[in-house]
Design an enzyme around this catalytic site. Structure first.
Site, PDB file in Angstrom:
ATOM      1  N   HIS A 243       0.822  -1.212   0.000  1.00 42.79           N
ATOM      2  CA  HIS A 243       0.000   0.000   0.000  1.00 42.79           C
ATOM      3  C   HIS A 243       0.865   1.275   0.000  1.00 42.79           C
ATOM      4  CE1 HIS A 243      -3.476  -2.467   1.234  1.00 42.79           C
ATOM      5  NE2 HIS A 243      -2.748  -2.952   2.227  1.00 42.79           N
TER       6      HIS A 243
HETATM    7  C1  BDR Z   1      -3.116   0.900   5.271  1.00 45.42           C
HETATM    8  O1  BDR Z   1      -3.354   0.440   6.594  1.00 45.42           O
HETATM    9  C2  BDR Z   1      -2.182  -0.064   7.157  1.00 45.42           C
HETATM   10  O2  BDR Z   1      -2.439  -1.324   7.688  1.00 45.42           O
HETATM   11  C3  BDR Z   1      -1.124  -0.073   6.093  1.00 45.42           C
HETATM   12  O3  BDR Z   1       0.122   0.291   6.635  1.00 45.42           O
HETATM   13  C4  BDR Z   1      -1.603   0.946   5.094  1.00 45.42           C
HETATM   14  O4  BDR Z   1      -1.143   2.238   5.413  1.00 45.42           O
HETATM   15  C5  BDR Z   1      -3.832  -0.012   4.292  1.00 45.42           C
HETATM   16  O5  BDR Z   1      -5.212   0.001   4.548  1.00 45.42           O
END
Ligand code: BDR
Ligand code: CA
Length: 313
Positions: A243
């Site tokens: 992500h």
């Molecule tokens: C986001 O939530 C976190 O768990 C990850 O680091 C990312 O920033 C994804 O939904």
């Protein structure tokens, strides 16, 4: 090309860690002025520690790391150990950091940095809940017009939710903070789940990290080994979605991403859809566009860039 000055606001998190490594490996394009930690994936004592672990992994111990807000603006903190493990960085065994936390509050660092630079020369890169950024905007509204751009990971449209059926984690944890940021008027680029669920670490991509043979390369392979089990079980994905690295990759190669400049609002009132990013992708309202909302990426180009940059560390 002069390097773009940025502040990384983060809650590491394995994918945050990879985003930070990518930035620190790319000094020609990115000048990391500081890293501000926020509570999110795990509580603040762990996120600020993990940010320092990652700087040391990159061999960049001169980057100031600040601790910020330890809870959302007016809600109880929701964490994500079910995804990231107890430490937030489960996977590799990494040593405790030697570099100290920089004195001062992350929010004051954000304010002072924006006030201390010419307007339009500092970019904010939030990779977690938007608590630090919203608190800075509330405390010092004059800084909003000084922001060059906010490039953030958060939200979703077609992919809807990963922490509730309707909401993505970063926005859900502090929806009021997200609302403040999306209404701020600062130029915003959003990397939602629609994009990040396409940035999947397949086996050959993971092998390429490991084959670098360096400490950062092997650590990234081990982080994604750990982190992938959640998305494999939940979505049947072929691997872990990276992500947050979409944010730092965008700063280096924006042409890897495509999206639409649209209106995005955050649900703060409904119990059912709290934290949903209501993105007017089809432009069915006359609400003014406030964000460049990405929808697709060149995944091979993204992983080529990432592997090539990790090799530099
Ligand atoms: C986001 O939530 C976190 O768990 C990850 O680091 C990312 O920033 C994804 O939904
Ligand atoms: Ca994150």
């Amino acid at each position: 090309m002069t390097a773009r000055k940025i502040i990384i606001d983060t809650d590491p998190g394995q994918d945050d860690a990879v985003a930070i490594l990518l930035a620190l490996a790319s000094p020609e394009e990115i000048d990391v002025l500081g890293i501000t930690a926020v509570a999110g994936n795990v509580p603040l004592p762990l996120t600020q520690k993990n940010a320092r672990i990652v700087c040391e992994l990159a061999g960049k111990t001169d980057v100031p790391v600040y601790a910020g807000c330890d809870a959302p603006l007016n809600r109880k903190l929701v964490t994500a150990e079910h995804v990231h493990g107890k430490t937030g960085l489960d996977g590799p065994t990494l040593p405790d950091p030697q570099m100290p936390l920089t004195e001062g509050h992350a929010v004051d660092f954000i304010i002072d940095t924006l006030r201390g630079h010419d307007a339009g020369t500092v970019t904010l890169c939030p990779l977690g809940p938007l608590t630090n950024i919203a608190t800075a905007f509330q405390k010092a509204p004059d800084i909003v017009e000084k922001v060059q751009e906010i490039v953030l990971m958060g939200g979703a449209y077609f992919e809807v939710g990963n922490i509730t059926p309707a909401a993505e984690f970063n926005i859900y944890v502090d929806p009021e903070a997200a609302d403040i940021v999306f209404k701020s008027g600062a130029p915003i680029v959003v990397m939602p789940l629609d994009v990040t669920h396409k940035a999947l670490v397949t086996k050959p991509r993971n092998d390429a990290f490991r084959a670098l043979g360096t400490e950062p390369g092997i650590a990234v392979a081990e982080m994604t080994d750990f982190f992938e089990r959640f998305d494999k079980e939940k979505y049947g994905s072929v691997g872990a979605p990276l992500h947050d690295p979409c944010v730092t990759a965008y700063l280096i190669k924006p042409e890897l991403f495509t999206g639409r400049h649209i209106n995005v609002e955050v649900e703060t009132g409904s119990g059912l859809t709290l934290g949903m990013t209501v993105a007017d992708w089809w432009r069915v309202t006359d609400r003014a566009p406030n964000a460049m909302f990405m929808g697709d990426l060149d995944a091979d180009g993204f992983f080529n860039l990432l592997t090539e940059r990790l090799a530099r560390l």
